[in-house]
Structures are given as structure tokens and as C-alpha cells.
Design an enzyme around this catalytic site. Sequence first.
Site, mmCIF file in Angstrom:
data_model
loop_
_atom_site.group_PDB
_atom_site.id
_atom_site.type_symbol
_atom_site.label_atom_id
_atom_site.label_comp_id
_atom_site.label_asym_id
_atom_site.label_seq_id
_atom_site.Cartn_x
_atom_site.Cartn_y
_atom_site.Cartn_z
ATOM 1 N N LYS A 66 0.807 -1.228 0.000
ATOM 2 C CA LYS A 66 0.000 0.000 0.000
ATOM 3 C C LYS A 66 0.843 1.284 0.000
ATOM 4 O O LYS A 66 0.413 2.316 -0.504
ATOM 5 C CB LYS A 66 -0.943 0.008 1.206
ATOM 6 C CG LYS A 66 -2.078 -1.004 1.099
ATOM 7 C CD LYS A 66 -3.017 -0.880 2.284
ATOM 8 C CE LYS A 66 -4.235 -1.760 2.093
ATOM 9 N NZ LYS A 66 -5.286 -1.475 3.063
ATOM 10 N N ASP A 106 -10.494 3.143 2.138
ATOM 11 C CA ASP A 106 -10.801 2.496 3.425
ATOM 12 C C ASP A 106 -11.644 3.406 4.325
ATOM 13 O O ASP A 106 -12.611 2.961 4.946
ATOM 14 C CB ASP A 106 -9.511 2.122 4.173
ATOM 15 C CG ASP A 106 -8.878 0.854 3.623
ATOM 16 O OD1 ASP A 106 -9.589 0.074 2.961
ATOM 17 O OD2 ASP A 106 -7.675 0.650 3.854
HETATM 18 N N1 LIG Z 1 -12.983 -4.837 7.162
HETATM 19 C C1 LIG Z 1 -12.050 -4.254 6.449
HETATM 20 O O1 LIG Z 1 -12.273 -3.745 5.338
HETATM 21 C C2 LIG Z 1 -10.659 -4.166 7.018
HETATM 22 C C3 LIG Z 1 -9.747 -3.232 6.514
HETATM 23 C C4 LIG Z 1 -8.460 -3.175 7.096
HETATM 24 C C5 LIG Z 1 -8.129 -4.048 8.129
HETATM 25 N N2 LIG Z 1 -9.063 -4.940 8.577
HETATM 26 C C6 LIG Z 1 -8.730 -5.854 9.699
HETATM 27 O O2 LIG Z 1 -8.303 -5.069 10.802
HETATM 28 C C7 LIG Z 1 -7.349 -5.801 11.566
HETATM 29 C C8 LIG Z 1 -6.118 -4.923 11.809
HETATM 30 O O3 LIG Z 1 -5.437 -4.717 10.582
HETATM 31 P P1 LIG Z 1 -4.167 -3.729 10.474
HETATM 32 O O4 LIG Z 1 -3.798 -3.665 9.048
HETATM 33 O O5 LIG Z 1 -4.394 -2.469 11.224
HETATM 34 O O6 LIG Z 1 -3.060 -4.586 11.290
HETATM 35 P P2 LIG Z 1 -1.743 -4.014 11.973
HETATM 36 O O7 LIG Z 1 -1.313 -2.743 11.346
HETATM 37 O O8 LIG Z 1 -0.805 -5.168 12.032
HETATM 38 O O9 LIG Z 1 -2.200 -3.667 13.493
HETATM 39 C C9 LIG Z 1 -2.508 -4.695 14.384
HETATM 40 C C10 LIG Z 1 -3.165 -4.127 15.648
HETATM 41 O O10 LIG Z 1 -3.610 -5.240 16.446
HETATM 42 C C11 LIG Z 1 -2.979 -5.177 17.730
HETATM 43 N N3 LIG Z 1 -2.714 -6.551 18.201
HETATM 44 C C12 LIG Z 1 -2.106 -7.538 17.509
HETATM 45 N N4 LIG Z 1 -2.062 -8.664 18.263
HETATM 46 C C13 LIG Z 1 -2.650 -8.353 19.448
HETATM 47 C C14 LIG Z 1 -2.891 -9.085 20.646
HETATM 48 N N5 LIG Z 1 -2.512 -10.368 20.774
HETATM 49 N N6 LIG Z 1 -3.529 -8.461 21.673
HETATM 50 C C15 LIG Z 1 -3.902 -7.173 21.544
HETATM 51 N N7 LIG Z 1 -3.683 -6.402 20.437
HETATM 52 C C16 LIG Z 1 -3.055 -7.000 19.401
HETATM 53 C C17 LIG Z 1 -1.710 -4.388 17.502
HETATM 54 O O11 LIG Z 1 -1.276 -3.868 18.745
HETATM 55 P P3 LIG Z 1 0.271 -3.428 18.973
HETATM 56 O O12 LIG Z 1 0.395 -2.056 18.389
HETATM 57 O O13 LIG Z 1 0.426 -3.474 20.434
HETATM 58 O O14 LIG Z 1 1.107 -4.460 18.236
HETATM 59 C C18 LIG Z 1 -2.212 -3.317 16.529
HETATM 60 O O15 LIG Z 1 -2.941 -2.330 17.207
HETATM 61 C C19 LIG Z 1 -7.058 -7.084 10.776
HETATM 62 O O16 LIG Z 1 -7.799 -8.139 11.350
HETATM 63 C C20 LIG Z 1 -7.568 -6.783 9.384
HETATM 64 O O17 LIG Z 1 -8.028 -7.941 8.703
HETATM 65 C C21 LIG Z 1 -10.304 -5.021 8.047
#
Ligand SMILES: NC(=O)c1ccc[n+]([C@@H]2O[C@H](COP(=O)([O-])OP(=O)(O)OC[C@H]3O[C@@H](n4cnc5c(N)ncnc54)[C@H](OP(=O)(O)O)[C@@H]3O)[C@@H](O)[C@H]2O)c1
Length: 288
Positions: A66, A106
Site C-alpha cells: 500500500k 478504506d
Molecule cells: N474490514 C475491512 O475492510 C478491514 C480493513 C483493514 C483491516 N481490517 C482488519 O483489521 C485488523 C487490523 O489490521 P491492520 O492492518 O491495522 O493490522 P496491523 O497494522 O498489524 O495492526 C494490528 C493491531 O492489532 C494489535 N494486536 C495484535 N495482536 C494483538 C494481541 N494479541 N492483543 C492485543 N492487540 C493486538 C496491535 O497492537 P500493537 O500495536 O500493540 O502491536 C495493533 O494495534 C485485521 O484483522 C484486518 O483484517 C479489516
Amino acid sequence: MTSRLGIIGHPIGHSISPVFQQAALDHLGIDATYQAWEVAPVDVGGFVGGLREPGTLGINVTLPHKEAVMPFLDEVDDWATAAGAVNTIVNRQVNGQPRLTGHNTDGTGFLRALREETGFTAQGRRILVLGAGGAARGVVLALSRESAAGLIIANRTVSRAHLLAQLAADNGIESAAIPLTGHELDTAVQSADLIVNCTTMGMAHGPAEGGSPLDSTQIPSTVLINDLVYNPRETPLLREARLAGAQTLGGIHMLVYQGAASFEMWTGQPAPVSVMLEAALRAMESRS
Ligand SMILES: NC(=O)c1ccc[n+]([C@@H]2O[C@H](COP(=O)([O-])OP(=O)(O)OC[C@H]3O[C@@H](n4cnc5c(N)ncnc54)[C@H](OP(=O)(O)O)[C@@H]3O)[C@@H](O)[C@H]2O)c1
């Protein structure tokens, strides 16, 4: 000539975008195919250059490309610049020359899913965002543009929540950063109109599969819970919210609405959202 659309990522096999985008193209009788392309990071520049060919309308971009696609585009819009991420590229002829523009749908997808599916609008509302990664950044920017009354960002790593709270403050929204557990979280949950889960907790095959950031005893029945995680369809958090009697919205809606916004940019036609949603749900069911 059949036009070309698709999505790039690495890996890309999990994406259901080809299913619901092709369903929308077929429904409207548009002569185009939407494919998934596995593109390694080293090949991103060459691939994006190839999008200038006639017949290519554009592509979606997913992880980890991205940010990497941005230097290869002629223009990047405000949303994508603020998010630091492009999820849609459009190829248009301008004065006989191909021109590639980068967009991020998004934020608009998130807001439109909330509005269309639940009637929720953020203006003047108190919102708790769980998580501080890429998805949370897009959500915070979108909520800032909608003039939310106040944002609280809760994250496991609190320093990352502080960075996002600063981003919201820079956009004129009162905001605070707190840990993802404890008394401050309990207080924030009780006073929120909307809670958005942007962590990966509960995501199938993720690091915290089966986990929920909140349980039913913490959740008031008056709050709306939007989980961005879309696999499984009912995540552990959505289950807890249902048990608490709260209104819920699953992540599949944002996924489809961000895709619908991309579709409208490529084709200039209103996206058949209900057709896309039905196809997306069918694809999820067949993979579970
Ligand atoms: N519906 C949609 O269109 C859409 C769009 C985008 C994303 N999503 C979903 O949103 C989610 C996040 O995506 P992202 O791209 O933001 O991922 P990311 O950048 O990797 O961020 C992950 C987040 O989850 C937290 N996390 C990870 N493991 C954890 C745990 N064991 N306990 C508590 N917090 C934890 C991280 O906290 P730390 O900062 O402490 O590591 C961080 O805040 C994914 O499931 C993705 O599939 C959905």
C-alpha cells in the site's frame, strides 16, 4: 476489448475481492475481468508501470504494497496521502496519455458501511478505537473528517496509541490514548457511542485467534460495536456484544464498501452493493 482489473498483494490467495468485484461487473454487464495477482515486493514498480496499458482500468492494492506503490503514480489524492497508503489505483487517459492516480477508499468505506448499515453518523459522538495499526489510522482519519466529539484510542502498545491520538488532535479532534486493559478502558467503554475494533484480536489464523478485547459484562447494551475483523463472520467480540444486547456490525461491510468505492472510480457507475455483499458472504462461507 475486455478491460482488466484486479488486486495485488503478497500473499493474495486469501482475498475475496475477485469474487465480489467480478459479481458486480457481471451484474452490470461490464466487459471486464477482475483477477488476483501475487506480486513480490521487488516487482511492484514494474507491475505498476504495466498498468498504463490501454484496457487496464485500475487495481486494488493490499498488504504489503500500500505504501510501496506510491512513488510509481502520477498523483496521490488527499485521503491516501493522509493515510500514507494507497488501496486503489485508477488508469485514465488524459490528453491521450495514460495517467495513474492513487486513492484510499478504506476511510470512506468504513464511514459508508456504518451509515448505510446502521444509520450511525460520527458527528458529535464519542468513539473508542481499539488498536493503533494501519486500519486504526484510516478509521481515526475518517472519524476526524466527520467531526466526532472525542476519540479514545486503546492499544496494547500505548506509545502507538499516543501517535494516533496526536494525529486526531492535529485534525482538530479531542483525543486520548489508553492501554487496552484496565480501569481506563472500562470507563471509556461505558461512555462510548461507538466502539471500533481495529486490532487483529479474534481474526482467524491471526496471533490472537479466538480472543476478544472486551467481554459481555463490560459492554453496555446502548453501544454500537463495529469489528473490522471479517473472518470469522461472527468474531469473539461480536459474540460478546450480542450477549450484552448491543448492536453490532461485522467487518465484511467495510470490506465491501471500500471495494464499492473503488468500483465506482474505475467504472463511473454506482456499485451494486447488495450484489457484492451477497457474493462476499458466500465466498466467506465456502472458505470457512
Ligand atoms: N474490514 C475491512 O475492510 C478491514 C480493513 C483493514 C483491516 N481490517 C482488519 O483489521 C485488523 C487490523 O489490521 P491492520 O492492518 O491495522 O493490522 P496491523 O497494522 O498489524 O495492526 C494490528 C493491531 O492489532 C494489535 N494486536 C495484535 N495482536 C494483538 C494481541 N494479541 N492483543 C492485543 N492487540 C493486538 C496491535 O497492537 P500493537 O500495536 O500493540 O502491536 C495493533 O494495534 C485485521 O484483522 C484486518 O483484517 C479489516
